[in-house]
Design an enzyme around this catalytic site. Structure first.
Site, PDB file in Angstrom:
ATOM      1  N   VAL A  55       0.862  -1.106   0.047  1.00  0.00           N
ATOM      2  CA  VAL A  55      -0.150  -0.151  -0.001  1.00  0.00           C
ATOM      3  C   VAL A  55       0.975   1.297  -0.144  1.00  0.00           C
ATOM      4  CG1 VAL A  55      -1.693   1.324   1.237  1.00  0.00           C
ATOM      5  CG2 VAL A  55      -1.897  -1.139   1.258  1.00  0.00           C
ATOM      6  N   CYS A  56       1.793   1.219   0.547  1.00  0.00           N
ATOM      7  CA  CYS A  56       2.866   2.429   0.800  1.00  0.00           C
ATOM      8  C   CYS A  56       3.268   3.065  -0.249  1.00  0.00           C
ATOM      9  CB  CYS A  56       3.868   2.058   1.749  1.00  0.00           C
ATOM     10  SG  CYS A  56       3.442   1.711   3.365  1.00  0.00           S
ATOM     11  N   PRO A  57       3.601   2.280  -1.458  1.00  0.00           N
ATOM     12  CA  PRO A  57       4.323   3.037  -2.463  1.00  0.00           C
ATOM     13  C   PRO A  57       3.091   3.495  -3.374  1.00  0.00           C
ATOM     14  CG  PRO A  57       4.461   0.413  -3.050  1.00  0.00           C
ATOM     15  CD  PRO A  57       3.898   0.806  -1.514  1.00  0.00           C
ATOM     16  N   ILE A  60       2.960   7.059  -1.407  1.00  0.00           N
ATOM     17  CA  ILE A  60       4.116   7.925  -1.863  1.00  0.00           C
ATOM     18  C   ILE A  60       3.966   8.532  -3.215  1.00  0.00           C
ATOM     19  CG2 ILE A  60       6.614   7.895  -2.034  1.00  0.00           C
ATOM     20  CD1 ILE A  60       6.421   5.730   0.379  1.00  0.00           C
TER      21      ILE A  60
END
EC number: 1.11.1.26
Length: 183
Positions: A55-57, A60
Protein backbone atom coordinates in the site's frame (compact mmCIF):
# COMPACT_ATOMS: atom_id res chain seq x y z
CA UNK A 1 -1.00 11.32 19.87
CA UNK A 2 -0.26 14.98 19.24
CA UNK A 3 -3.14 16.98 17.86
CA UNK A 4 -4.20 20.37 16.55
CA UNK A 5 -2.31 23.22 18.22
CA UNK A 6 0.57 21.05 19.45
CA UNK A 7 4.12 21.83 18.33
CA UNK A 8 6.08 19.49 16.11
CA UNK A 9 8.39 17.64 18.54
CA UNK A 10 12.15 17.98 18.39
CA UNK A 11 13.92 15.48 16.14
CA UNK A 12 17.25 15.02 14.38
CA UNK A 13 17.10 12.53 11.50
CA UNK A 14 18.73 11.64 8.23
CA UNK A 15 16.63 11.99 5.11
CA UNK A 16 17.00 10.65 1.61
CA UNK A 17 16.87 13.96 -0.13
CA UNK A 18 17.59 13.21 -3.78
CA UNK A 19 16.37 11.01 -6.57
CA UNK A 20 18.35 7.79 -6.15
CA UNK A 21 19.01 7.53 -9.88
CA UNK A 22 20.82 10.86 -9.83
CA UNK A 23 22.45 10.30 -6.44
CA UNK A 24 22.98 6.57 -5.95
CA UNK A 25 25.95 7.29 -3.69
CA UNK A 26 24.86 7.60 -0.04
CA UNK A 27 27.32 10.45 0.44
CA UNK A 28 25.20 12.57 -1.91
CA UNK A 29 21.76 11.17 -1.12
CA UNK A 30 21.44 11.87 2.61
CA UNK A 31 20.84 15.09 4.47
CA UNK A 32 20.45 15.70 8.22
CA UNK A 33 17.23 17.52 9.13
CA UNK A 34 15.53 18.58 12.34
CA UNK A 35 12.37 20.35 13.45
CA UNK A 36 13.89 23.75 12.57
CA UNK A 37 15.09 22.81 9.08
CA UNK A 38 11.79 23.90 7.56
CA UNK A 39 10.78 26.82 9.79
CA UNK A 40 8.88 29.52 7.95
CA UNK A 41 7.26 27.02 5.57
CA UNK A 42 4.03 25.08 5.61
CA UNK A 43 4.72 21.35 5.69
CA UNK A 44 2.82 18.18 4.89
CA UNK A 45 4.46 15.35 6.82
CA UNK A 46 3.16 11.87 6.10
CA UNK A 47 4.30 8.59 7.64
CA UNK A 48 3.95 5.14 6.12
CA UNK A 49 4.51 1.88 8.04
CA UNK A 50 7.29 0.12 6.09
CA UNK A 51 9.33 0.30 2.94
CA UNK A 52 9.13 -2.57 0.43
CA UNK A 53 5.42 -3.13 1.09
CA UNK A 54 2.28 -2.89 -1.03
CA UNK A 55 0.00 0.00 0.00
CA UNK A 56 2.82 2.38 0.93
CA UNK A 57 4.26 2.94 -2.59
CA UNK A 58 0.81 3.79 -3.92
CA UNK A 59 0.54 6.57 -1.34
CA UNK A 60 4.08 7.85 -1.84
CA UNK A 61 3.58 8.01 -5.61
CA UNK A 62 0.21 9.76 -5.21
CA UNK A 63 1.73 12.37 -2.88
CA UNK A 64 4.71 12.75 -5.23
CA UNK A 65 2.36 13.27 -8.18
CA UNK A 66 1.05 16.35 -6.31
CA UNK A 67 4.50 17.74 -5.47
CA UNK A 68 4.25 20.61 -7.94
CA UNK A 69 0.88 21.61 -6.48
CA UNK A 70 2.33 21.58 -2.94
CA UNK A 71 5.29 23.63 -4.20
CA UNK A 72 2.87 26.11 -5.81
CA UNK A 73 1.43 26.63 -2.32
CA UNK A 74 4.93 27.18 -0.88
CA UNK A 75 4.49 23.96 1.12
CA UNK A 76 7.11 21.29 1.67
CA UNK A 77 6.17 17.65 1.24
CA UNK A 78 8.03 15.35 3.65
CA UNK A 79 7.66 11.58 3.84
CA UNK A 80 8.79 9.34 6.69
CA UNK A 81 8.87 5.80 7.98
CA UNK A 82 10.68 3.91 10.69
CA UNK A 83 13.03 2.34 8.15
CA UNK A 84 16.65 3.43 7.73
CA UNK A 85 17.99 5.88 5.18
CA UNK A 86 19.69 2.95 3.40
CA UNK A 87 16.41 1.07 3.08
CA UNK A 88 14.74 4.26 1.77
CA UNK A 89 17.49 4.69 -0.81
CA UNK A 90 17.33 1.05 -1.91
CA UNK A 91 13.53 1.17 -2.23
CA UNK A 92 13.63 4.37 -4.28
CA UNK A 93 16.14 2.69 -6.55
CA UNK A 94 14.29 -0.66 -6.71
CA UNK A 95 10.63 0.40 -7.15
CA UNK A 96 9.76 1.82 -10.56
CA UNK A 97 6.94 3.98 -9.14
CA UNK A 98 9.28 5.57 -6.59
CA UNK A 99 12.13 6.44 -8.94
CA UNK A 100 12.30 10.15 -9.53
CA UNK A 101 10.60 11.13 -6.28
CA UNK A 102 12.17 14.42 -5.26
CA UNK A 103 10.93 15.16 -1.77
CA UNK A 104 12.74 14.14 1.42
CA UNK A 105 12.02 10.84 3.17
CA UNK A 106 12.90 10.90 6.86
CA UNK A 107 14.57 7.79 8.30
CA UNK A 108 13.08 7.49 11.79
CA UNK A 109 14.83 4.21 12.63
CA UNK A 110 15.00 4.98 16.38
CA UNK A 111 11.29 5.96 16.29
CA UNK A 112 12.06 9.34 17.87
CA UNK A 113 9.68 11.37 15.70
CA UNK A 114 6.97 8.70 15.39
CA UNK A 115 7.05 8.22 19.18
CA UNK A 116 7.09 11.99 19.78
CA UNK A 117 4.04 12.37 17.57
CA UNK A 118 2.36 9.40 19.25
CA UNK A 119 1.83 7.44 16.04
CA UNK A 120 3.63 4.16 16.72
CA UNK A 121 1.44 1.10 16.32
CA UNK A 122 1.79 -0.70 19.65
CA UNK A 123 1.55 -4.17 18.12
CA UNK A 124 3.48 -3.83 14.86
CA UNK A 125 6.14 -1.41 16.17
CA UNK A 126 5.92 0.75 13.04
CA UNK A 127 4.42 4.15 12.32
CA UNK A 128 0.74 4.36 11.53
CA UNK A 129 -0.38 5.95 8.26
CA UNK A 130 -0.44 9.43 9.76
CA UNK A 131 -0.62 12.77 7.96
CA UNK A 132 0.16 16.12 9.57
CA UNK A 133 -0.25 19.58 8.10
CA UNK A 134 2.13 21.86 9.99
CA UNK A 135 2.23 25.65 9.78
CA UNK A 136 5.35 27.85 9.37
CA UNK A 137 5.74 28.04 13.18
CA UNK A 138 5.77 24.21 13.52
CA UNK A 139 2.24 24.14 14.94
CA UNK A 140 0.15 21.14 13.90
CA UNK A 141 -2.97 22.32 12.08
CA UNK A 142 -4.34 18.99 10.80
CA UNK A 143 -3.92 15.34 11.77
CA UNK A 144 -5.34 12.21 10.19
CA UNK A 145 -4.46 8.58 10.82
CA UNK A 146 -5.49 5.54 8.80
CA UNK A 147 -5.48 1.87 9.65
CA UNK A 148 -2.34 0.10 8.47
CA UNK A 149 -4.33 -1.65 5.74
CA UNK A 150 -5.96 1.46 4.20
CA UNK A 151 -4.23 4.04 2.02
CA UNK A 152 -5.07 7.72 2.34
CA UNK A 153 -6.17 10.33 -0.19
CA UNK A 154 -3.43 12.90 -0.95
CA UNK A 155 -5.95 15.02 -2.90
CA UNK A 156 -7.88 15.48 0.36
CA UNK A 157 -4.67 16.55 2.10
CA UNK A 158 -4.16 19.18 -0.61
CA UNK A 159 -7.78 20.34 -0.21
CA UNK A 160 -7.33 20.68 3.56
CA UNK A 161 -4.08 22.60 3.07
CA UNK A 162 -5.87 24.97 0.69
CA UNK A 163 -8.57 25.58 3.29
CA UNK A 164 -6.02 26.25 6.03
CA UNK A 165 -4.13 28.66 3.79
CA UNK A 166 -7.23 30.84 3.41
CA UNK A 167 -7.25 31.54 7.16
CA UNK A 168 -11.03 31.81 6.77
CA UNK A 169 -14.06 29.65 7.54
CA UNK A 170 -14.43 26.98 4.85
CA UNK A 171 -17.62 24.95 4.47
CA UNK A 172 -17.85 21.19 4.01
CA UNK A 173 -16.35 19.97 0.73
CA UNK A 174 -14.88 23.41 0.03
CA UNK A 175 -12.31 23.62 -2.78
CA UNK A 176 -9.71 26.23 -3.71
CA UNK A 177 -11.27 29.17 -5.49
CA UNK A 178 -14.73 28.70 -3.97
CA UNK A 179 -16.31 31.25 -1.64
CA UNK A 180 -15.52 30.99 2.05
CA UNK A 181 -18.02 31.70 4.81
CA UNK A 182 -18.41 35.24 6.09
CA UNK A 183 -20.34 35.79 9.29
Amino acid sequence: MLTIGDKLPAFDLLAVDHDSEHAPNPENAFKRVNQDSFLGKWKVLFFWPKDFTFVCPTEIKAFGDLLEQFNDRDTLLIGASTDSEFVHLAWRHDNQDLKGQSFPWLADIRHELADGLGILDRHAGVALRATFIIDPHNVIRHVSVNDLSVGRNPQETLRLLDALLTEELCPCNWHRGEATLHI
